[in-house]
Structures are given as structure tokens and as C-alpha cells.
Design an enzyme around this catalytic site. Structure first.
Site: not given
Length: 164
Positions: A92, A133
Site C-alpha cells: 500500500l 511483509h
């Protein structure tokens, strides 16, 4: 519900190591709820506190098909990894781009939930990828450091998949 601004690649906050959460305060609970709302609004499967400008060891993920089962990780610790998976990964904080990343296919992690209880979670495939992540964000690392080859535009990827 308050949506927070997602910091983008190049912002120094994304290169900073986060500090442990010493106490689960009302502000931490508000941060977590805002992060969940922001993640859903941005159609993400994970969001770490530094991505919204907060240098705390907190992230949220939701890899459920329905997108209605967020998991909160406070002060996470990776206990074990194994196997290997290679695939496209996005973030994002780098909207519209993806890159091929190889990560472990299995992860076992320990964290604290919003009630202050320690839990251990195991995950494979997308769950493992998401945990690893987001955990990288807490140490000031982004997936682009691991990308094999070039970043690609998500629109090009979607067009390729439609043609296949």
C-alpha cells in the site's frame, strides 16, 4: 472510524525501526482500529504502523476470502520459517506497483493481541507472505529490497492475466 494517510515509498518513516509497545493504551487500540479501517479502505491485506507514520511494532493483516477477519500483531516475533514461495507482491506504500519476491512458504510467529494476551500463529502461502511483509516494515524494510527483476504496473499484470 478514522482513515489515516498511508505513507508512500521514499518517506523516511518507512526506513525507521519501530519501538516496542510497552502498554496497550486506548491510543494503541484507536491506532489499531484506524489501521484496520485504512487497510480495508485501501483494499490491502496488511498494514504496519509505520505506513501510517507511527513508529510502533504493530501491524494488522486480513487474508480471509471475505476480508472480515483482521488479525492484530503487537510486538511480533518470527519464531520459525521454512520452504519457499515466489510470486508477485505489492504494498500500500507503493501503490499501483508489484514485483516478484521469494519468501518462506511457512511462518510461525508470536505476538500480543489487543487484550494483551500472547499468541502463536502459523501460516502458509499468502498468510506467511503477509506476516513476513508487514514484519519487515517494523524493521524499516520494504519489499522492493527483495524484488527480483523490475517492478511492474498492476494494470499491466491484470491485462496479462485477462489475456491468459
Amino acid at each position: 472510524m478514522a482513515l489515516r494517510t498511508i505513507r508512500e515509498y521514499g518517506d523516511n518513516v518507512l526506513e525507521s525501526r519501530c519501538k516496542e509497545v510497552k502498554e496497550i493504551t486506548p491510543r494503541i487500540k484507536e491506532l489499531v482500529q484506524d489501521m484496520i479501517d485504512t487497510m480495508y479502505e485501501a483494499n490491502g491485506v496488511g498494514l504496519a504502523a509505520p505506513q501510517v507514520g507511527i513508529l510502533k511494532r504493530v501491524f494488522v493483516i486480513d487474508v480471509s476470502p471475505e476480508g472480515d477477519s483482521p488479525i492484530v500483531f503487537i510486538n511480533p516475533e518470527i519464531l520459525e520459517t521454512s520452504g519457499e514461495q515466489t510470486g508477485y507482491e505489492g504494498c500500500l506504500s507503493l501503490p499501483g506497483k508489484s514485483g516478484i519476491v521469494t519468501r518462506p512458504n511457512y511462518v510461525k510467529a508470536k505476538a500480543i493481541n489487543l487484550e494483551g494476551e500472547e499468541f502463536i500463529i502459523e501460516g502458509e502461502e499468502l498468510m506467511a507472505r503477509a506476516i513476513l511483509h508487514e514484519n519487515d516494515h517494523l524493521d524499516g524494510h520494504m519489499y522492493v529490497e527483495k524484488v527480483e527483476g523490475e517492478l511492474v504496473d498492476n494494470e499491466d499484470l491484470m491485462a496479462e492475466n485477462e489475456d491468459a
